[in-house]
Motif scaffolding. Sequence first.
Motif, PDB file in Angstrom:
ATOM      1  N   GLN A 172      22.844  -1.025   6.178  1.00 20.08           N
ATOM      2  CA  GLN A 172      23.629  -0.726   7.378  1.00 20.08           C
ATOM      3  C   GLN A 172      24.134  -2.009   8.035  1.00 20.08           C
ATOM      4  O   GLN A 172      25.298  -2.104   8.425  1.00 20.08           O
ATOM      5  N   TRP A 173      23.284  -3.021   8.151  1.00 17.16           N
ATOM      6  CA  TRP A 173      23.691  -4.271   8.797  1.00 17.16           C
ATOM      7  C   TRP A 173      24.755  -4.984   7.966  1.00 17.16           C
ATOM      8  O   TRP A 173      25.734  -5.502   8.514  1.00 17.16           O
ATOM      9  N   THR A 196       0.857  -1.180   0.000  1.00 20.36           N
ATOM     10  CA  THR A 196       0.000   0.000   0.000  1.00 20.36           C
ATOM     11  C   THR A 196       0.902   1.242   0.000  1.00 20.36           C
ATOM     12  O   THR A 196       2.106   1.138   0.285  1.00 20.36           O
ATOM     13  N   PRO A 197       0.350   2.409  -0.285  1.00 15.02           N
ATOM     14  CA  PRO A 197       1.164   3.630  -0.216  1.00 15.02           C
ATOM     15  C   PRO A 197       1.802   3.844   1.168  1.00 15.02           C
ATOM     16  O   PRO A 197       2.908   4.381   1.265  1.00 15.02           O
ATOM     17  N   LYS A 198       1.141   3.381   2.215  1.00 17.49           N
ATOM     18  CA  LYS A 198       1.674   3.504   3.577  1.00 17.49           C
ATOM     19  C   LYS A 198       2.999   2.745   3.739  1.00 17.49           C
ATOM     20  O   LYS A 198       3.819   3.077   4.598  1.00 17.49           O
ATOM     21  N   ALA A 199       3.229   1.743   2.905  1.00 19.99           N
ATOM     22  CA  ALA A 199       4.416   0.898   3.032  1.00 19.99           C
ATOM     23  C   ALA A 199       5.681   1.543   2.473  1.00 19.99           C
ATOM     24  O   ALA A 199       6.787   1.172   2.870  1.00 19.99           O
ATOM     25  N   LYS A 200       5.537   2.501   1.569  1.00 17.12           N
ATOM     26  CA  LYS A 200       6.718   3.041   0.880  1.00 17.12           C
ATOM     27  C   LYS A 200       7.817   3.524   1.822  1.00 17.12           C
ATOM     28  O   LYS A 200       8.970   3.105   1.677  1.00 17.12           O
ATOM     29  N   PRO A 201       7.533   4.382   2.822  1.00 10.12           N
ATOM     30  CA  PRO A 201       8.628   4.798   3.707  1.00 10.12           C
ATOM     31  C   PRO A 201       9.171   3.652   4.567  1.00 10.12           C
ATOM     32  O   PRO A 201      10.354   3.642   4.924  1.00 10.12           O
ATOM     33  N   ILE A 202       8.336   2.675   4.851  1.00 11.58           N
ATOM     34  CA  ILE A 202       8.787   1.519   5.647  1.00 11.58           C
ATOM     35  C   ILE A 202       9.744   0.670   4.819  1.00 11.58           C
ATOM     36  O   ILE A 202      10.786   0.228   5.318  1.00 11.58           O
ATOM     37  N   VAL A 203       9.409   0.459   3.557  1.00 11.35           N
ATOM     38  CA  VAL A 203      10.280  -0.309   2.664  1.00 11.35           C
ATOM     39  C   VAL A 203      11.635   0.394   2.539  1.00 11.35           C
ATOM     40  O   VAL A 203      12.683  -0.259   2.588  1.00 11.35           O
ATOM     41  N   GLU A 204      11.620   1.710   2.423  1.00 12.32           N
ATOM     42  CA  GLU A 204      12.878   2.462   2.352  1.00 12.32           C
ATOM     43  C   GLU A 204      13.688   2.274   3.633  1.00 12.32           C
ATOM     44  O   GLU A 204      14.913   2.116   3.581  1.00 12.32           O
ATOM     45  N   SER A 205      13.016   2.256   4.782  1.00  8.81           N
ATOM     46  CA  SER A 205      13.703   2.007   6.059  1.00  8.81           C
ATOM     47  C   SER A 205      14.286   0.602   6.110  1.00  8.81           C
ATOM     48  O   SER A 205      15.384   0.401   6.635  1.00  8.81           O
ATOM     49  N   TYR A 249      15.311  -1.249   3.526  1.00  4.46           N
ATOM     50  CA  TYR A 249      16.510  -1.302   2.680  1.00  4.46           C
ATOM     51  C   TYR A 249      17.693  -0.583   3.328  1.00  4.46           C
ATOM     52  O   TYR A 249      18.829  -1.056   3.258  1.00  4.46           O
ATOM     53  N   ALA A 250      17.428   0.534   3.987  1.00  3.14           N
ATOM     54  CA  ALA A 250      18.497   1.258   4.681  1.00  3.14           C
ATOM     55  C   ALA A 250      19.067   0.404   5.817  1.00  3.14           C
ATOM     56  O   ALA A 250      20.288   0.351   6.014  1.00  3.14           O
TER      57      ALA A 250
END
Length: 157
Positions: free
Chosen positions: A110-111, A94-103, A105-106
């Motif tokens: 980092q890991w 959903t559109p709500k997922a976009k910033p979560i998906v970016e987090s 991947y970041a």
Amino acid sequence: MEEKYSLNKYASIINRFSMQFFDHELSDSQIGAGQYFFLARISEQQGLTAQELAAKGHFDKATATRALQRLEELSYIRREADKNDKRKCRFYTTPKAKPIVESVYAAVEQWNSILKHGMSESEVAVATRMMAQMAKNAYGYISSLIEGDKDGKSSNL
């Protein structure tokens, strides 16, 4: 002298710390290490089924179902009945997922950086090949055990 359980010991340590890292890094999103894989795969390939997702990550169906239910509860994914087979559901972000998906991947980047710290590119390449082979060996062995159980046979691997 080689430690008797060194491969298993270090794989277990890395796995436990990985889970802690992702739980910490993704805590604001209300998802943890158990769901990020599924969200990332759906984001990359919209319309996957639960069975396809489970197979991609070598998860059992129950684990996939729990993770998908959690992501759905948080409104990060939605399900649609398959147009050709109404028994199957396909999942979409959903559109709500976009910033979560970016987090996600970041956090993965980092890991990976943390795990590779102090290693040369060639050492990272060798470690990656070796871990991929160990994962393949584990998958092959467990798959043969499961297949043997289905047939009522025991495996001699």
